[in-house]
Write a protein that holds these residues in place. Structure first.
Motif, PDB file in Angstrom:
ATOM      1  N   PRO A  11     -52.005 117.569   1.209  1.00 47.11           N
ATOM      2  CA  PRO A  11     -52.241 118.638  -0.271  1.00 47.11           C
ATOM      3  C   PRO A  11     -52.740 117.573  -1.246  1.00 47.11           C
ATOM      4  O   PRO A  11     -53.923 117.173  -1.691  1.00 47.11           O
ATOM      5  N   PRO A  41     -49.396 122.072   5.381  1.00 43.25           N
ATOM      6  CA  PRO A  41     -49.857 122.833   6.087  1.00 43.25           C
ATOM      7  C   PRO A  41     -50.156 122.771   7.633  1.00 43.25           C
ATOM      8  O   PRO A  41     -50.659 123.714   8.184  1.00 43.25           O
ATOM      9  N   TRP A  49     -54.807 129.443   3.193  1.00 42.66           N
ATOM     10  CA  TRP A  49     -55.107 128.122   2.720  1.00 42.66           C
ATOM     11  C   TRP A  49     -56.478 127.740   2.571  1.00 42.66           C
ATOM     12  O   TRP A  49     -57.538 128.324   3.416  1.00 42.66           O
ATOM     13  N   GLY A  50     -57.004 126.849   2.307  1.00 41.97           N
ATOM     14  CA  GLY A  50     -58.314 126.379   1.601  1.00 41.97           C
ATOM     15  C   GLY A  50     -58.320 126.951   0.332  1.00 41.97           C
ATOM     16  O   GLY A  50     -60.544 126.669   0.239  1.00 41.97           O
ATOM     17  N   ARG A  56     -62.609 128.332   0.968  1.00 46.54           N
ATOM     18  CA  ARG A  56     -62.539 128.761   2.513  1.00 46.54           C
ATOM     19  C   ARG A  56     -60.958 129.335   2.375  1.00 46.54           C
ATOM     20  O   ARG A  56     -60.760 129.209   2.108  1.00 46.54           O
ATOM     21  N   TRP A  58     -58.654 129.134   5.705  1.00 45.31           N
ATOM     22  CA  TRP A  58     -58.678 128.455   7.313  1.00 45.31           C
ATOM     23  C   TRP A  58     -56.659 128.621   7.226  1.00 45.31           C
ATOM     24  O   TRP A  58     -55.948 128.989   6.360  1.00 45.31           O
ATOM     25  N   THR A  62     -56.436 123.735  10.130  1.00 47.72           N
ATOM     26  CA  THR A  62     -57.462 123.248  10.181  1.00 47.72           C
ATOM     27  C   THR A  62     -57.423 122.556   8.574  1.00 47.72           C
ATOM     28  O   THR A  62     -58.267 121.732   8.284  1.00 47.72           O
ATOM     29  N   TYR A  63     -57.050 123.546   7.639  1.00 49.53           N
ATOM     30  CA  TYR A  63     -56.393 122.723   6.264  1.00 49.53           C
ATOM     31  C   TYR A  63     -56.506 121.824   6.055  1.00 49.53           C
ATOM     32  O   TYR A  63     -57.499 120.762   5.826  1.00 49.53           O
ATOM     33  N   ARG A  66     -59.455 119.624   7.579  1.00 52.50           N
ATOM     34  CA  ARG A  66     -60.138 119.278   6.202  1.00 52.50           C
ATOM     35  C   ARG A  66     -59.578 118.343   5.401  1.00 52.50           C
ATOM     36  O   ARG A  66     -60.913 117.863   5.167  1.00 52.50           O
ATOM     37  N   SER A 290     -51.087 125.557  -2.098  1.00 50.40           N
ATOM     38  CA  SER A 290     -51.672 124.663  -1.695  1.00 50.40           C
ATOM     39  C   SER A 290     -52.817 123.952  -2.330  1.00 50.40           C
ATOM     40  O   SER A 290     -53.349 123.361  -2.924  1.00 50.40           O
TER      41      SER A 290
END
Ligand SMILES: Cc1cc2nc3c(=O)[nH]c(=O)nc-3n(C[C@H](O)[C@H](O)[C@H](O)COP(=O)(O)OP(=O)(O)OC[C@H]3O[C@@H](n4cnc5c(N)ncnc54)[C@H](O)[C@@H]3O)c2cc1C
Length: 398
Positions: A11, A41, A49-50, A56, A58, A62-63, A66, A290
Motif C-alpha cells: 500500500p 493485503p 481494507w481500503g 471503500r 474491500w 481486492t484492495y 485496486r 493499511s
C-alpha cells in the motif's frame, strides 16, 4: 536510471508511485521481491481494507488489486529483491536476470513489516512442524489451498490475531484458544467478545505460552497462568503479531535506525539520514493499518516531488525528538522547522491514563489528557512555524 525507485509494492509503495505519476514524474521504478505486487493485503481475504484511501470496504486481495490498477503506467519489477543500499541512492538489486546496480535521484523505502518468528521469541520446547506466523498461514491457505492444522493455539491478541481467526473460520476450523500474556487483549474491544461469541474461540488473558511439544507435528502447548501451568492439546501454533519493521536494508547499510521503532529514522519531510532516501509505511514502525501506510506513502511522495524540484530545506537543520516516561517511541525522529503544521506519532509501552506532554528545551508546548493503549497510535500535532529556536523536543507521559 529512474528518477525515483520505490522498494516494496505494498500500500505505501504503490500509493507513492501513483502520487508521483499523477505529478508528472514518469521514470519511476517499483521493485518487489514477490512474484506479484500488492504487499501484505494479497493474502488476507477478510474485509477491512481500503477505507481511508479509497473510501471503500474491500477484502485484502481486492484492495491489493485496486492498488496495482491505480498505479497503472508505473513500471513494477516483481521477483526483484533489493539486497543493499548505498549512499546517494545507489541500490544493489537481484532479479531473475541476475544482479545489477540502480542509481536514482530519490529512493523510497516501503518494505513493510514482518511478524516476530519463533526463534526471535525464544520459546522453549521441541521444534515440530505446524508453528507459523499469520502471514505464512494466510499465504498457505489462500495461495497454496492448504490446511496446515485443524485445532491450532493462537498466541497474541493484536488486530492481526483476529485476522488469523477469520482465516481459520474461512477454512472451517476452530482454534483451541487464543491466549494473551497481558491482563487484557491488545486489540480494541469488543475483539474478545467477537472471538468468543461469534467465532467460538475462547480468549484467555494473563496466560503465557511457555513450551511447544510434539515430535513431527505439534501435539500440545504448555501455558502458565495465575493458577499454575497447564498442558493443552493442539495440532498447530499460530504466533501472531509482535511486528518488526523490515528494516534489514537500513540496518545493514548506512541509514540511521531508531531503537524505539526499529525502523529507519526519518524527519518530518520523510527523509532518512541520507537525504536521497525517504521511508513510509510499516517499515517505519511496528504495524499500522493499511490506510495509514498508504497515506504515508502519498505524503512521502509529495516530499520527493519537492526534493526533485530542489524545494526541500537542508536535511541537517533539524530538531531531534526523544521520548521519556513510558513512551515506547515517537516518530518522525527529527523535526524540520518552518514547515507549517505536521504530526508526530507515538505509542505507549503499557496502557496509560494520564497526560502526554511535548517539551521544547524543557518548556511545555503541548499538554493533554490521554487514554492510550499499546496498539493505538497517538497523534501529536505540531506547528513547526511556532518553533523557531528549539534544540530538542521530548515527548513524555505524566
Ligand atoms: C495478517 C494481517 C492482517 C491484516 N489485516 C488488516 C486489515 O484488515 N486492514 C488493514 O487496513 N490493515 C491490515 N493489516 C495491516 C496491513 O497489512 C499493513 O498496514 C499494510 O500492508 C502496510 O503496507 P506497506 O506498504 O507499508 O507494507 P507491505 O504491505 O508489507 O508491503 C511491503 C512490500 O515490500 C516488499 N519488500 C520488502 N523488502 C523488500 C526488498 N528488500 N526488495 C523488494 N521488495 C521488498 C514486500 O515483499 C512487500 O510486498 C494486516 C496485516 C497483517 C499481517
Amino acid at each position: 536510471m529512474p528518477q525515483v525507485t520505490i522498494i516494496g509494492a505494498g500500500p505505501a509503495g504503490l500509493t507513492a508511485a501513483r502520487t508521483l505519476r499523477d505529478a508528472g514524474i514518469h521514470d519511476i521504478l517499483v521493485l518487489e521481491r514477490n512474484p506479484e505486487a500488492g504487499g501484505l493485503p494479497r493474502f488476507a481475504a477478510h474485509p477491512g481494507w481500503g477505507m481511508l484511501d479509497f473510501h471503500r470496504l474491500w477484502s485484502g486481495p481486492t484492495y491489493a488489486k485496486r492498488l496495482v490498477e491505480a498505479a497503472k503506467g508505473v513500471t513494477i519489477a516483481t521477483n526483484t529483491t533489493v539486497t543493499a543500499v548505498h549512499p546517494g541512492g545507489v541500490l544493489e538489486v537481484s532479479g531473475l536476470d541476475g544482479q545489477r546496480r540502480i542509481e536514482s535521484r530519490a529512493v523510497l523505502l516501503a518494505a513493510g513489516i514482518r511478524e516476530m518468528p519463533r526463534g526471535a521469541r525464544l520459546l522453549s520446547g521441541t521444534r515440530p512442524w505446524g508453528v507459523m506466523n499469520t502471514g505464512a498461514f494466510q499465504e498457505m491457505v489462500y495461495r497454496g489451498g492448504q490446511l496446515p492444522f485443524r485445532r491450532p493455539m493462537v498466541i497474541g491478541t493484536e488486530l492481526v490475531s483476529f485476522s488469523a481467526l477469520l482465516t481459520a473460520q474461512h477454512l472451517g476450523i476452530r482454534p483451541v484458544a487464543m491466549i494473551e500474556a497481558a491482563p487484557r487483549i491488545t486489540a480494541r474491544r469488543p475483539g474478545d467478545w467477537i472471538a468468543r461469541h461469534v467465532l467460538g474461540v475462547p480468549v484467555r488473558t494473563g496466560t503465557r505460552l511457555t513450551r511447544i511439544e510434539g515430535l513431527d507435528r505439534v501435539e500440545a502447548v504448555v501455558v502458565e497462568h495465575a493458577g499454575g501451568t497447564e498442558r493443552i492439546a493442539c495440532d498447530g501454533v499460530l504466533l501472531t503479531g509482535r511486528f518488526v519493521p523490515e528494516a534489514a536494508l537500513a540496518r545493514a547499510g548506512h541509514l540511521d535506525v531508531d531503537h524505539g521503532t526499529a525502523g529507519p529514522a526519518i524527519d518530518t519531510l520523510w527523509r532518512c539520514s541520507d537525504p536521497a532516501y525517504f521511508a513510509a509505511g510499516n517499515v517505519l514502525r511496528p504495524v499500522e493499518h493499511s490506510g495509514a501506510a498508504a497515506l504515508e506513502g502519498r505524503d512521502a511522495a509529495r516530499s520527493i516531488i519537492r526534493a526533485l524540484a530542489g524545494e526541500l530545506p537542508p536535511s541537517d537543520a533539524t530538531v531531534p525528538v526523544t521520548v521519556a516516561g513510558g513512551l515506547r517511541y515517537a516518530y518522525p525522529q527529527r523535526v524540520v522547522l518552518g514547515q507549517g503544521a505536521t504530526q508526530l506519532y507515538a505509542r505507549v509501552l503499557q496502557e496509560h491514563r494520564g497526560r502526554l506532554r511535548l517539551m521544547a528545551d524543557g518548556r511545555t508546548i503541548l499538554d493533554r489528557v490521554i487514554h492510550a493503549l499499546p496498539e493505538r497510535r497517538i497523534r501529536i500535532p505540531l506547528d513547526t512555524n511556532m518553533l523557531t529556536s528549539a534544540s530538542r523536543l521530548t515527548a513524555e507521559l505524566a
